[in-house]
Design a protein around this motif. Sequence first.
Motif, PDB file in Angstrom:
ATOM      1  N   UNK A 263       7.517  17.003   5.312  1.00 24.50           N
ATOM      2  CA  UNK A 263       7.946  15.641   6.064  1.00 24.50           C
ATOM      3  C   UNK A 263       8.684  14.773   5.019  1.00 24.50           C
ATOM      4  N   UNK A 264       9.808  14.353   5.842  1.00 26.25           N
ATOM      5  CA  UNK A 264      10.720  13.376   5.049  1.00 26.25           C
ATOM      6  C   UNK A 264      10.736  11.984   5.504  1.00 26.25           C
ATOM      7  N   UNK A 265      10.569  11.101   4.975  1.00 27.06           N
ATOM      8  CA  UNK A 265      10.630   9.714   5.114  1.00 27.06           C
ATOM      9  C   UNK A 265      11.879   8.898   4.470  1.00 27.06           C
ATOM     10  N   UNK A 266      12.471   8.159   5.674  1.00 29.15           N
ATOM     11  CA  UNK A 266      13.705   7.185   5.057  1.00 29.15           C
ATOM     12  C   UNK A 266      13.350   5.898   5.852  1.00 29.15           C
TER      13      UNK A 266
ATOM     14  N   UNK B 166       0.802  -1.237   0.003  1.00 24.36           N
ATOM     15  CA  UNK B 166       0.165   0.169   0.013  1.00 24.36           C
ATOM     16  C   UNK B 166       0.923   1.202  -0.211  1.00 24.36           C
ATOM     17  N   UNK B 167       1.877   1.166   0.767  1.00 26.64           N
ATOM     18  CA  UNK B 167       2.876   2.471   0.785  1.00 26.64           C
ATOM     19  C   UNK B 167       3.221   2.696  -0.554  1.00 26.64           C
ATOM     20  N   UNK B 168       3.775   1.767  -1.245  1.00 24.30           N
ATOM     21  CA  UNK B 168       4.453   1.862  -2.508  1.00 24.30           C
ATOM     22  C   UNK B 168       3.384   2.226  -3.479  1.00 24.30           C
TER      23      UNK B 168
ATOM     24  N   UNK C  16      -0.102   5.096  -1.709  1.00 25.06           N
ATOM     25  CA  UNK C  16       0.545   6.438  -1.106  1.00 25.06           C
ATOM     26  C   UNK C  16       2.132   6.356  -1.463  1.00 25.06           C
ATOM     27  N   UNK C  17       2.441   6.636  -2.822  1.00 25.50           N
ATOM     28  CA  UNK C  17       3.825   6.603  -2.992  1.00 25.50           C
ATOM     29  C   UNK C  17       4.653   7.887  -2.587  1.00 25.50           C
ATOM     30  N   UNK C  18       4.093   8.817  -1.871  1.00 23.84           N
ATOM     31  CA  UNK C  18       4.889   9.799  -1.484  1.00 23.84           C
ATOM     32  C   UNK C  18       5.424  10.804  -2.548  1.00 23.84           C
ATOM     33  N   UNK C  19       5.710  11.984  -2.359  1.00 23.83           N
ATOM     34  CA  UNK C  19       6.428  12.757  -3.145  1.00 23.83           C
ATOM     35  C   UNK C  19       7.928  12.576  -3.409  1.00 23.83           C
ATOM     36  N   UNK C  20       8.413  11.887  -4.543  1.00 29.61           N
ATOM     37  CA  UNK C  20       9.556  11.416  -4.865  1.00 29.61           C
ATOM     38  C   UNK C  20      10.793  12.932  -4.684  1.00 29.61           C
ATOM     39  N   UNK C  21      11.863  12.528  -3.962  1.00 28.00           N
ATOM     40  CA  UNK C  21      12.667  13.603  -3.816  1.00 28.00           C
ATOM     41  C   UNK C  21      13.886  13.478  -4.787  1.00 28.00           C
TER      42      UNK C  21
END
Lengths: 238, 247
Positions: free
Chosen positions: A187-190, A55-57, A60-65
């Motif tokens: 927000x940044x995710x790692x 699901x995360x990928x 909700x893929x997030x904004x690529x940095x």
Amino acid sequence: MTVMVSVLPILIIILLVTGIGTYAFKSHKKRYRSPRRMKWVVGGYTILLFVATVLSYTFFPGNPTESISFSEEEISKVENEQDRMINLALNGTLPKTDGIFTKKKTWTFPYEEKDLKISDKNEQEYHANVFVVSKPSDDGVIEAAHYMGKMIVDGIDFTEKKNLPKINVEESTLRIKAPEGIEVNFTKFSEGFAFDQFTRGQSLFSRSYFSVHGSEFILLKVPKSVKVSGDFNYVNME
Amino acid sequence: MYLAEVSSWEIVKKQYRYKLRSYFGVFSSLVVIQILATFFSLNGTGMSGGSSGTFSYNVNYYSGDLILAFVMIWGFITAIIITTKAYRYDDYSFVTNRKISHFSNILFLMSASLFAGITVFLSSHLCRLLAVYVKHVDGIMMNQLTITQILKGVSATVLYIFLFVSIGYFVGMLIQVNRLFSFLIPVGFIGFLIMDGLHNDPTLLQTIALFFGSEALLTLLFVKIITVSALFYVLAILISNRMEVRS
């Protein structure tokens, strides 16, 4: 007290691991097989994690940095180049700004006076270097241009978000007004330091949150006979 | 001359399979630790902010760092537990010797590290998902990792856990030789940290962490961790030879 708070998670882990480990081992000794409930818990949890990752990928893929982010070396280079150019300009020579500073906006003001004062009264929390170039002729026009260097926060380019100052000329005074303030929250995710170690070449301790606040300056080209006063530096353009 | 010759490797495999079933509680405690770490991580693992003239910014960080740290401690404690008498004596259900018992333990700890490493990666994404749903965090920026980068990251995670597991196994074996070590080791460790920090410039932990953490090549990290882990296991095996024989 602070020591207790920092040690608390470790104590909780020790208690939990020891408690569950001992309980599981004793119950195993009784039944000679691991309790069915435990298998369900571990199996269910693993499935939940897989579903969450998918699901995360996917949803909700997030904004690529990747495409907009800079490495520590790149940021350091950008900052050094900006500082070098500003220092050169403060010493009277403005080199070519290609790639380091971008011309964001230009203004032209018809001007027939002999004196020009650069005002800084309205520059609240704002200071931009003003460099003045004397034109070779009296063409009756003041040309102003705002140059901005890259503004990078934690590896991400926010240059475009920054507002521009307002410039106008009234009664032989050039006024520079501060741009509208802007606040950026993100927000940044790692996945963790073991992942960062091999993805962006960041070692365990060099994972600093590097930023460059972006220098800026205003370049004024004034007619040959206009005398300028105020806070500025005359420069020659390369 | 026996009717059925059984090789040592066969017994190691049998013991390993047996341990996978009977030490299942290890995985249950891993689940609890990871859930706990995930909830702790939901508050974010860091933040930074600043302003420059008319521009100000706030950055919140979510990462799997805390989950990995918790799991490394889990690995350390789990390895200590496995060296306790109750677990060791359980091996004598089989025809065995100490070496076989150690090898099956190491194989089991390898498997546990592998499972833990994979679930650390997965649970960091559970944390991210919960941050979106529960904490309503919008616009999370993240590095788009390629499959190779994910595999490298998971491998490094597994290796870090395995390193802590090997240290735990060594410490556990020391304690089994003499109970006094259960007091001496933590006191010695904290003592070293205090001594190291006396000049306001602690370098001990940083030097150790940099030895592994600054490695940009996975192959070299693998060599470093496996060498150090092997050293701890060899020491643990040598120490265990000093223990009394079970009567």
